[in-house]
Design an enzyme around this catalytic site. Structure first.
Site, PDB file in Angstrom:
ATOM      1  N   GLY A  43     101.593  96.209  56.697  1.00 47.37           N
ATOM      2  CA  GLY A  43     101.623  97.522  56.042  1.00 47.37           C
ATOM      3  C   GLY A  43     103.031  98.041  55.844  1.00 47.37           C
ATOM      4  CG  ASP A  44     107.534  98.157  57.914  1.00 49.03           C
ATOM      5  OD1 ASP A  44     107.890  99.333  57.709  1.00 49.03           O
ATOM      6  OD2 ASP A  44     108.332  97.210  58.053  1.00 49.03           O
ATOM      7  CB  ALA A  45     105.978  93.937  54.439  1.00 44.72           C
TER       8      ALA A  45
END
Length: 173
Positions: A43-45
């Protein structure tokens, strides 16, 4: 993680399959059972890439400015604020995924409170879950809503700082 275990994982990571390719350890990824920190990693990416694409609407030539804004937008502090603002849009399933990520054991950085960091981890886990579930429309909808919340709040903060600066200059003269 102990060095020997790490070395074993590295050795297993890219094992030749005998046909000139690399042997895969897993045939599928089940987002419902994946470690919530792995969901947050994905999700961060995704959110980084989403934000980088989105801010091209405002600047297209100054890489330093692009990096500065994208780094701030994807920070734990702003992601926590975004989550709070979009929470009412979430389904019970999505809130459950958020809570799995929020409650996962991790270490908070110095730039955010522990609560903000855990909240942002939950937010990222939710995005990672939606990405891996291939719910692209919903992923985009929540990412865009979050971006709007963050960008408006940032604009408000910038305007308040300008007002304070003008007020401080007026006081000294």
């Amino acid at each position: 993680m102990k060095f020997e275990y790490y070395k074993k994982l590295v050795d297993m990571m890219f094992t030749p399959d005998g046909n000139g390719g690399v042997l895969q350890r897993y045939d599928t990824v089940d987002p419902k059972t994946v470690n919530p920190l792995v969901l947050a990693y994905i999700g961060d990416a995704y959110f980084h890439l989403f934000v980088r694409g989105r801010i091209l609407s405002y600047e297209q030539s100054k890489i330093h400015v692009l990096h500065q804004f994208s780094a701030q937008i994807v920070s734990a502090v702003w992601q926590d604020k975004a989550y709070r603002a979009i929470e009412h849009l979430l389904t019970p399933e999505e809130i459950g995924v958020y809570k799995r990520g929020r409650n996962a054991k991790s270490h908070a950085p110095r730039s955010a409170s522990v609560a903000q960091y855990h909240s942002s981890t939950g937010f990222e886990a939710l995005l990672g879950y939606l990405y891996l579930m291939e719910r692209n429309e919903r992923l985009y909808e929540l990412s865009e809503a979050s971006f709007q919340v963050i960008s408006k709040a940032m604009m408000t903060e910038i305007a308040e700082k300008k007002m304070e600066s003008c007020y401080d200059k007026g006081k000294t003269t």
